[in-house]
Write an enzyme that holds these catalytic residues in place. Structure first.
Site, PDB file in Angstrom:
ATOM      1  N   LYS A  34     -16.798  -7.362   6.214  1.00 51.12           N
ATOM      2  CA  LYS A  34     -15.528  -8.054   5.971  1.00 51.12           C
ATOM      3  C   LYS A  34     -14.893  -8.572   7.259  1.00 51.12           C
ATOM      4  CE  LYS A  34     -13.421  -6.802   1.605  1.00 51.12           C
ATOM      5  NZ  LYS A  34     -12.200  -6.291   0.987  1.00 51.12           N
ATOM      6  N   HIS A  41       0.840  -1.206   0.000  1.00 48.38           N
ATOM      7  CA  HIS A  41       0.000   0.000   0.000  1.00 48.38           C
ATOM      8  C   HIS A  41       0.879   1.262   0.000  1.00 48.38           C
ATOM      9  CE1 HIS A  41      -3.101  -2.639   2.277  1.00 48.38           C
ATOM     10  NE2 HIS A  41      -3.616  -2.412   1.090  1.00 48.38           N
TER      11      HIS A  41
END
Ligand code: ADP
Length: 161
Positions: free
Chosen positions: A42, A18
């Site tokens: 999630k 990231h």
């Protein structure tokens, strides 16, 4: 005109993959908003606040990067913030189909939305938050895959690193 882009994702937790995308987008755009998706479906390991705090620490030396969060549809966040550029990272061919679908749906829902894909560097092409959690949960060393702040946070959550 300032070119502002949003980099949305789960970031559960932030990895060096990231950070590589954020660093490289920073060269292409004037300002990057990293937006943490609050998606309870999630079952994330870290809360939105924990994920934001980790991102803030990991990007503190980057200029023109801010951290935010959003619920629900990304297109609503784009409209609210008046941002039209979306950054997504592409690792392998397996990312492509999903990312193409999401980019097409976003374009359908918000005509001004443009998704900009940045290829991962080879070094991080295999790296994902899920794999980091899997390694950490099984007592493996993730220190070469994540920033220090993530390593410490994983250590506190599951006594590893
Ligand atoms: P999401 O649940 O939205 O996929 P992630 O946090 O898993 O959230 O990923 C956010 C974005 O970062 C996605 O575009 C993903 O493809 C990209 N990404 C994740 N890991 C890497 C990596 N190692 N290299 C490049 N891009 C990555």
């Amino acid at each position: 005109m300032n070119k502002i882009a949003v980099y949305p994702g789960s970031f559960d937790p932030v990895t060096l993959g990231h950070l590589d995308i954020i660093r490289r987008s920073n060269v292409l755009f004037d300002h990057i908003v990293v937006a943490v998706l609050n998606n309870s479906k999630k079952h994330p390991l870290f809360s939105v606040d924990e994920r934001k705090t980790m991102l803030e620490e990991a990007t503190k030396d980057f200029k023109h990067v801010t951290i935010d969060s959003f619920d629900g549809l990304l297109v609503n966040y784009l409209k609210k913030t008046n941002i039209s550029i979306i950054i997504r990272g592409l690792r392998a061919i397996t990312d492509f189909e999903y990312e193409l679908q999401i980019a097409s749906v976003n374009k359908h829902l918000c005509h001004s939305a443009e998704t900009c894909f940045i290829m991962s560097t080879n070094e991080f092409a295999f790296l994902s938050s899920s794999i980091v959690k899997e390694i950490a949960q099984n007592g493996g060393d993730v220190s070469s895959l994540v920033p220090n702040v993530t390593c410490h946070a994983l250590q506190e959550k599951m006594f590893v690193c």
